[in-house]
Design an enzyme around this catalytic site. Sequence first.
Site, mmCIF file in Angstrom:
data_model
loop_
_atom_site.group_PDB
_atom_site.id
_atom_site.type_symbol
_atom_site.label_atom_id
_atom_site.label_comp_id
_atom_site.label_asym_id
_atom_site.label_seq_id
_atom_site.Cartn_x
_atom_site.Cartn_y
_atom_site.Cartn_z
ATOM 1 N N HIS A 177 38.885 37.666 42.210
ATOM 2 C CA HIS A 177 40.163 37.379 42.875
ATOM 3 C C HIS A 177 40.691 36.045 42.347
ATOM 4 O O HIS A 177 40.753 35.039 43.061
ATOM 5 C CB HIS A 177 39.941 37.309 44.385
ATOM 6 C CG HIS A 177 41.185 37.402 45.201
ATOM 7 N ND1 HIS A 177 42.442 37.557 44.650
ATOM 8 C CD2 HIS A 177 41.381 37.338 46.560
ATOM 9 C CE1 HIS A 177 43.345 37.598 45.612
ATOM 10 N NE2 HIS A 177 42.729 37.462 46.779
ATOM 11 N N CYS A 212 40.197 32.417 52.690
ATOM 12 C CA CYS A 212 41.361 33.007 52.021
ATOM 13 C C CYS A 212 42.192 33.896 52.948
ATOM 14 O O CYS A 212 43.315 34.254 52.585
ATOM 15 C CB CYS A 212 40.933 33.767 50.776
ATOM 16 S SG CYS A 212 39.965 35.261 51.093
ATOM 17 N N ARG A 240 46.844 45.038 42.063
ATOM 18 C CA ARG A 240 45.773 44.793 43.043
ATOM 19 C C ARG A 240 45.075 46.128 43.229
ATOM 20 O O ARG A 240 45.650 47.070 43.790
ATOM 21 C CB ARG A 240 46.380 44.285 44.353
ATOM 22 C CG ARG A 240 45.363 43.995 45.462
ATOM 23 C CD ARG A 240 46.124 43.524 46.704
ATOM 24 N NE ARG A 240 45.251 43.318 47.851
ATOM 25 C CZ ARG A 240 44.728 42.155 48.218
ATOM 26 N NH1 ARG A 240 44.964 41.086 47.475
ATOM 27 N NH2 ARG A 240 43.975 42.044 49.282
#
Length: 308
Positions: free
Chosen positions: A134, A266, A107
């Site tokens: 993402h 999200c 990430r």
Amino acid sequence: MTHFLDIHKTDPDALRSIIDNAQAMKAARNGRPKGTPDDEQPLAGRMVALIFEKPSTRTRISFDVGVRQMGGETMVLSGADMQLGHGETIADTARVLSRYVDLIMIRTFEEATLLEMAEHADVPVINGLTNRTHPCQIMADVMTFEEHRGPITGKKVVWSGDGNNVFASFAHAAGQFGFDLTFTGPETLDPEPAWFDFCAAKGHPLTVQRNPEKAVEGADLVVTDTWVSMHDPQSARERRHNQLRPYQVNEELMRHARPDALFMHCLPAHRDDEATSAVMDGPHSVIFDEAENRLHAQKAIMRHCLGV
């Protein structure tokens, strides 16, 4: 080598298999205590490196728990631990890690870091988020929609807000899974032209509608995301709030969608900015199913990458 770098770089049949496997693994865990391992232990004896240059809650916990449920072990590394690309090159870091671990999830900020890691690693690399995309989140979102409403193919999805990295992966999913995607937001925060080109080439051109109420007419799913990043200076935050305020997802906006439309975010959310608490906690919302499904979708992605 089977990496999972982006939805548009993964074969549609493989994407469908990942979603189906995620649903099967979730069903197999129904009614079981959260901490118990899966019956299958496909990652037994495997070590997974989880690299976080960016802070994380859901990504870190869901990957860590997922590896453990499948019998593997994790090594969690922060940007401070590694200083990627500063002391040692990313390429050399990838080569060294490949001698120790079976899988790398990263990430990070720049897409170039992800791509260089994948180019030089001898083990699969998973994109846990970059500033540009993402993909793991959107795989969980597709899974969530389908467990509530059936196949997403042919459905209308509306994104309200900033054409950011999460939207980019929604655009990739629209092309690969075959649903219609509408963007409603200010012109200054439009998505990258490349995503319009990708969807058009797949036969599912993106629609732009500046009027949010018109945009959500007939929508099966309405999605938004935070208006600001934790790294944005205060002046940028104020500008974004001013631009995006008309695109808040509230009860009035949801009344223009289909009566059975779902709402997703999200997370983390700034409640009563991009979406009101009434919507987030209301009958349309599946945000916590969506958060849980990060676990199941990512378990399926890891199994796809390792071929187990």
